[in-house]
Design a protein around this motif. Structure first.
Motif, short mmCIF file in Angstrom:
data_model
loop_
_atom_site.label_atom_id
_atom_site.label_comp_id
_atom_site.label_asym_id
_atom_site.label_seq_id
_atom_site.Cartn_x
_atom_site.Cartn_y
_atom_site.Cartn_z
N SER A 212 10.88 9.86 -4.13
CA SER A 212 12.16 9.29 -3.65
C SER A 212 11.96 8.81 -2.21
O SER A 212 12.32 9.51 -1.26
CB SER A 212 13.28 10.33 -3.74
N PRO A 213 11.38 7.63 -2.03
CA PRO A 213 11.00 7.19 -0.69
C PRO A 213 12.19 6.74 0.17
O PRO A 213 13.18 6.20 -0.34
CB PRO A 213 10.06 6.01 -0.97
N SER A 214 12.06 6.98 1.46
CA SER A 214 13.02 6.48 2.45
C SER A 214 12.27 5.60 3.44
O SER A 214 11.10 5.86 3.77
CB SER A 214 13.67 7.65 3.20
N TYR A 215 12.96 4.54 3.91
CA TYR A 215 12.29 3.54 4.73
C TYR A 215 13.02 3.36 6.06
O TYR A 215 14.23 3.58 6.16
CB TYR A 215 12.24 2.20 3.99
N ALA A 216 12.24 2.92 7.05
CA ALA A 216 12.85 2.53 8.33
C ALA A 216 13.81 1.38 8.08
O ALA A 216 13.54 0.47 7.29
CB ALA A 216 11.75 2.11 9.32
N GLY A 217 14.94 1.41 8.74
CA GLY A 217 15.96 0.40 8.51
C GLY A 217 17.10 0.92 7.67
O GLY A 217 18.11 0.23 7.50
N GLY A 218 16.94 2.13 7.09
CA GLY A 218 18.05 2.75 6.39
C GLY A 218 18.00 2.67 4.88
O GLY A 218 18.83 3.28 4.20
N LEU A 219 17.06 1.91 4.30
CA LEU A 219 16.99 1.81 2.85
C LEU A 219 16.23 3.01 2.27
O LEU A 219 15.29 3.53 2.86
CB LEU A 219 16.28 0.52 2.43
N SER A 220 16.63 3.43 1.08
CA SER A 220 15.93 4.50 0.36
C SER A 220 16.10 4.30 -1.13
O SER A 220 17.04 3.64 -1.59
CB SER A 220 16.46 5.87 0.79
N LEU A 221 15.15 4.87 -1.87
CA LEU A 221 15.19 4.81 -3.33
C LEU A 221 15.28 6.22 -3.87
O LEU A 221 14.57 7.13 -3.41
CB LEU A 221 13.94 4.13 -3.89
N GLY A 222 16.12 6.43 -4.84
CA GLY A 222 16.23 7.73 -5.47
C GLY A 222 15.50 7.77 -6.80
O GLY A 222 15.74 6.93 -7.67
N ASN A 223 14.59 8.73 -6.93
CA ASN A 223 13.89 8.97 -8.20
C ASN A 223 13.23 7.70 -8.74
O ASN A 223 13.60 7.17 -9.79
CB ASN A 223 14.86 9.53 -9.24
N SER A 224 12.23 7.24 -8.02
CA SER A 224 11.48 6.05 -8.44
C SER A 224 10.43 6.45 -9.48
O SER A 224 9.54 7.26 -9.21
CB SER A 224 10.79 5.41 -7.23
N THR A 225 10.54 5.90 -10.67
CA THR A 225 9.60 6.20 -11.76
C THR A 225 9.17 4.90 -12.43
O THR A 225 9.78 3.85 -12.23
CB THR A 225 10.22 7.13 -12.81
N ALA A 226 8.13 5.00 -13.24
CA ALA A 226 7.65 3.84 -13.98
C ALA A 226 7.01 4.29 -15.27
O ALA A 226 6.43 5.38 -15.34
CB ALA A 226 6.64 3.05 -13.14
N GLN A 227 7.10 3.44 -16.28
CA GLN A 227 6.40 3.65 -17.54
C GLN A 227 5.36 2.54 -17.66
O GLN A 227 5.71 1.36 -17.64
CB GLN A 227 7.37 3.65 -18.70
N GLN A 228 4.13 2.94 -17.79
CA GLN A 228 3.01 2.01 -17.70
C GLN A 228 2.21 2.02 -19.01
O GLN A 228 1.85 3.08 -19.53
CB GLN A 228 2.10 2.43 -16.53
N VAL A 229 1.94 0.83 -19.53
CA VAL A 229 1.03 0.66 -20.67
C VAL A 229 -0.21 -0.05 -20.15
O VAL A 229 -0.12 -1.16 -19.63
CB VAL A 229 1.69 -0.15 -21.81
N ARG A 230 -1.35 0.61 -20.30
CA ARG A 230 -2.60 0.07 -19.74
C ARG A 230 -3.59 -0.28 -20.85
O ARG A 230 -3.72 0.45 -21.84
CB ARG A 230 -3.26 1.09 -18.81
N PHE A 231 -4.28 -1.39 -20.66
CA PHE A 231 -5.40 -1.76 -21.52
C PHE A 231 -6.62 -1.89 -20.62
O PHE A 231 -6.58 -2.61 -19.62
CB PHE A 231 -5.15 -3.07 -22.27
N GLY A 232 -7.70 -1.19 -20.97
CA GLY A 232 -8.84 -1.19 -20.08
C GLY A 232 -10.17 -1.04 -20.78
O GLY A 232 -10.27 -0.97 -22.01
N LEU A 233 -11.19 -0.96 -19.95
CA LEU A 233 -12.57 -0.84 -20.40
C LEU A 233 -13.23 0.29 -19.63
O LEU A 233 -13.08 0.39 -18.40
CB LEU A 233 -13.32 -2.17 -20.16
N ARG A 234 -13.96 1.15 -20.34
CA ARG A 234 -14.74 2.20 -19.71
C ARG A 234 -16.22 1.92 -19.92
O ARG A 234 -16.64 1.56 -21.02
CB ARG A 234 -14.41 3.58 -20.27
N TYR A 235 -17.01 2.13 -18.86
CA TYR A 235 -18.45 1.93 -18.93
C TYR A 235 -19.15 3.22 -18.52
O TYR A 235 -19.00 3.68 -17.39
CB TYR A 235 -18.90 0.78 -18.03
N ALA A 236 -19.90 3.81 -19.43
CA ALA A 236 -20.62 5.06 -19.15
C ALA A 236 -21.98 4.75 -18.54
O ALA A 236 -22.71 3.88 -19.01
CB ALA A 236 -20.80 5.85 -20.46
#
Length: 237
Positions: A212-236
């Motif tokens: 829940s970040p707060s910023y200089a200037g008076g703005l703030s966010l309550g309970n910032s979350t995200a749902q992420q779907v990722r497609f990727g590649l792994r190299y061993a």
């Protein structure tokens, strides 16, 4: 005359017997040679132990790299100004880009550190301007449980914790907004497919709590979350 023929017959019979014995000895020697060759192919001559298996000098080290792109559905994070609710939410969808390095400790357990950039959406702030945009740079240490592998497919579960640099871009009238460091955690699941012994494709879902970040200037966010779907590649390695 009969004695001469008798001696000749005996000599002929003796010659035939000697030739037969010689042929039998050659056949026995050939059979012995074939048996020794067969035993040598199975193991060491003289015993019945199997030959030791060859040991590869190129066994996987356990280390791997990953790279991902993704779709981000940000949840509605409430926007406040000066501690008072604005009635606005930062919502919408965005994208992500990231990478990391990991290590497989056990056939079913691996850990990795990763760094991702996520565009999280925006909120309209009329009459101040076009609105407020949110993004985050997220660094996580995560563990992965590879449940089972069937025909190259491996479903997994994941969990991790780290930090989020939450960024808010606001109109000039509300500047500075800037960055805020927050504790972050994640939980997810996915499935990978082994294309080869070195390359794997990965499709996964992650829930991210970005604080829940707060910023200089008076703005703030309550309970910032995200749902992420990722497609990727792994190299061993």
């Amino acid at each position: 005359m009969m004695g001469v023929f008798g001696r000749a017959g005996r000599l002929l019979l003796a010659s035939l017997a000697i030739a037969a014995l010689a042929g039998t000895a050659q056949a026995a020697d050939k059979a012995d040679a074939e048996m020794e060759a067969m035993m040598a192919s199975l193991g060491k001559p003289g015993d019945f132990s199997l030959a030791a298996p060859a040991v590869s000098e190129d066994a996987a080290s356990g280390w791997y790299f990953r790279a991902d792109v993704g779709y981000v559905a940000a949840s509605s994070a409430s926007l406040s100004f000066g501690g008072l609710p604005t009635g606005l939410d930062v919502s919408g969808s965005g994208w992500s880009l990231g990478g990391g390095i990991g290590y497989r400790f056990l056939p079913f357990l691996r850990a990795e550190v990763s760094l991702d950039y996520l565009a999280l959406g925006s909120a309209s702030l009329a009459p101040f301007g076009p609105g407020v945009g949110a993004s985050a740079t997220v660094g996580l240490a995560s563990v992965y449980w590879d449940i089972i592998t069937l025909a190259g497919f491996t479903p997994y579960l994941s969990a991790g914790a780290g930090f989020a640099i939450d960024t808010l871009s606001a109109p000039a009238a509300l500047q500075p907004a800037g960055n805020a460091w927050e504790f972050a955690w994640t939980a997810g699941a996915g499935i990978s497919f082994a294309v080869s012994s070195s390359f794997s494709l990965d499709l996964g879902y992650r829930y991210l709590d970005l604080g829940s970040p707060s910023y200089a200037g008076g703005l703030s966010l309550g309970n910032s979350t995200a749902q992420q779907v990722r497609f990727g590649l792994r190299y061993a390695l």
